[in-house]
Motif scaffolding. Structure first.
Motif, PDB file in Angstrom:
ATOM      1  N   VAL A  55      20.206 -29.927  -5.991  1.00 24.97           N
ATOM      2  CA  VAL A  55      18.664 -29.305  -5.889  1.00 24.97           C
ATOM      3  C   VAL A  55      17.692 -30.554  -5.992  1.00 24.97           C
ATOM      4  N   GLN A  56      16.578 -30.313  -5.346  1.00 29.23           N
ATOM      5  CA  GLN A  56      15.622 -31.565  -5.487  1.00 29.23           C
ATOM      6  C   GLN A  56      14.804 -31.731  -6.564  1.00 29.23           C
ATOM      7  N   PRO A  57      14.416 -32.864  -6.961  1.00 28.49           N
ATOM      8  CA  PRO A  57      13.842 -33.107  -8.212  1.00 28.49           C
ATOM      9  C   PRO A  57      12.523 -32.079  -8.161  1.00 28.49           C
ATOM     10  N   GLY A  58      12.350 -31.442  -9.695  1.00 26.49           N
ATOM     11  CA  GLY A  58      11.329 -30.379  -9.873  1.00 26.49           C
ATOM     12  C   GLY A  58      11.815 -29.032  -9.587  1.00 26.49           C
ATOM     13  N   GLY A  59      12.970 -28.867  -9.141  1.00 27.47           N
ATOM     14  CA  GLY A  59      13.660 -27.670  -8.569  1.00 27.47           C
ATOM     15  C   GLY A  59      14.351 -26.806  -9.881  1.00 27.47           C
ATOM     16  N   SER A  60      14.891 -25.822  -9.584  1.00 28.04           N
ATOM     17  CA  SER A  60      15.402 -24.832 -10.780  1.00 28.04           C
ATOM     18  C   SER A  60      16.936 -24.594 -10.312  1.00 28.04           C
ATOM     19  N   LEU A  61      17.725 -24.387 -11.241  1.00 27.88           N
ATOM     20  CA  LEU A  61      19.260 -23.766 -10.943  1.00 27.88           C
ATOM     21  C   LEU A  61      19.580 -23.439 -12.139  1.00 27.88           C
ATOM     22  N   GLU A  62      20.309 -22.085 -12.104  1.00 26.76           N
ATOM     23  CA  GLU A  62      20.939 -21.413 -13.296  1.00 26.76           C
ATOM     24  C   GLU A  62      22.686 -21.622 -13.282  1.00 26.76           C
ATOM     25  N   LEU A  63      22.974 -22.106 -14.016  1.00 22.87           N
ATOM     26  CA  LEU A  63      24.622 -22.099 -14.286  1.00 22.87           C
ATOM     27  C   LEU A  63      24.856 -20.695 -15.291  1.00 22.87           C
TER      28      LEU A  63
END
Length: 115
Positions: free
Chosen positions: A12-20
Motif C-alpha cells: 500500500v502507498q503511504p497514507g493509504g489504508s489496509l484491513e487485516l
C-alpha cells in the motif's frame, strides 16, 4: 487449542489504508485476550494493539489514532483497520491469542508501505 490464520496484508502507498483479518478456530468471545503484533526486519516483535473479551483495548503509541482493533463474534475474527499508513508500519503482522494459560500465534502476514 486455538488456530489463527491472518489475511489482508499487501502493498500500500503511504497514507493509504489496509484491513487485516485473523480467523480463529474457536469462538473469539471465549478468548480472554487477542491482539496484533508486528516485526520489522532486524527489529524485535512489538505489540500493535490488543483487545480483551470485554472489549478493553490498548494501542501502541505509534499507531494511536490510525489503527483500530475489533472482534467480530459472528465471524470469529479479529480485525485491524489501518489508516494513514507510514513506511515505518512495514512489517510482518502476527495475530495473537491468550487462552486458558497458553499463547497462540498465527503465521503472519506481510504489510509493506511504499511508494
Amino acid at each position: 487449542q486455538v488456530q489463527l490464520v491472518e489475511s489482508g496484508g499487501g502493498l500500500v502507498q503511504p497514507g493509504g489504508s489496509l484491513e487485516l483479518s485473523c480467523a480463529a478456530s474457536r469462538d473469539v468471545s471465549s478468548i480472554l485476550l487477542m491482539g496484533w503484533f508486528r516485526q520489522a526486519p532486524g527489529k524485535q516483535r512489538e505489540l500493535v494493539a490488543r483487545i480483551t473479551n470485554a472489549d478493553f483495548t490498548v494501542y501502541a503509541d505509534s499507531v494511536k489514532g490510525r489503527f483500530a482493533i475489533s472482534r467480530d463474534n459472528a465471524e470469529n475474527t479479529l480485525n485491524l483497520q489501518m489508516s494513514s499508513l507510514k513506511p515505518e508500519d512495514t512489517a510482518v503482522y502476527y495475530c495473537y491469542a491468550a487462552h486458558r494459560g497458553f499463547d497462540y500465534w498465527g503465521q503472519g502476514t506481510q504489510v509493506t508501505v511504499s511508494a
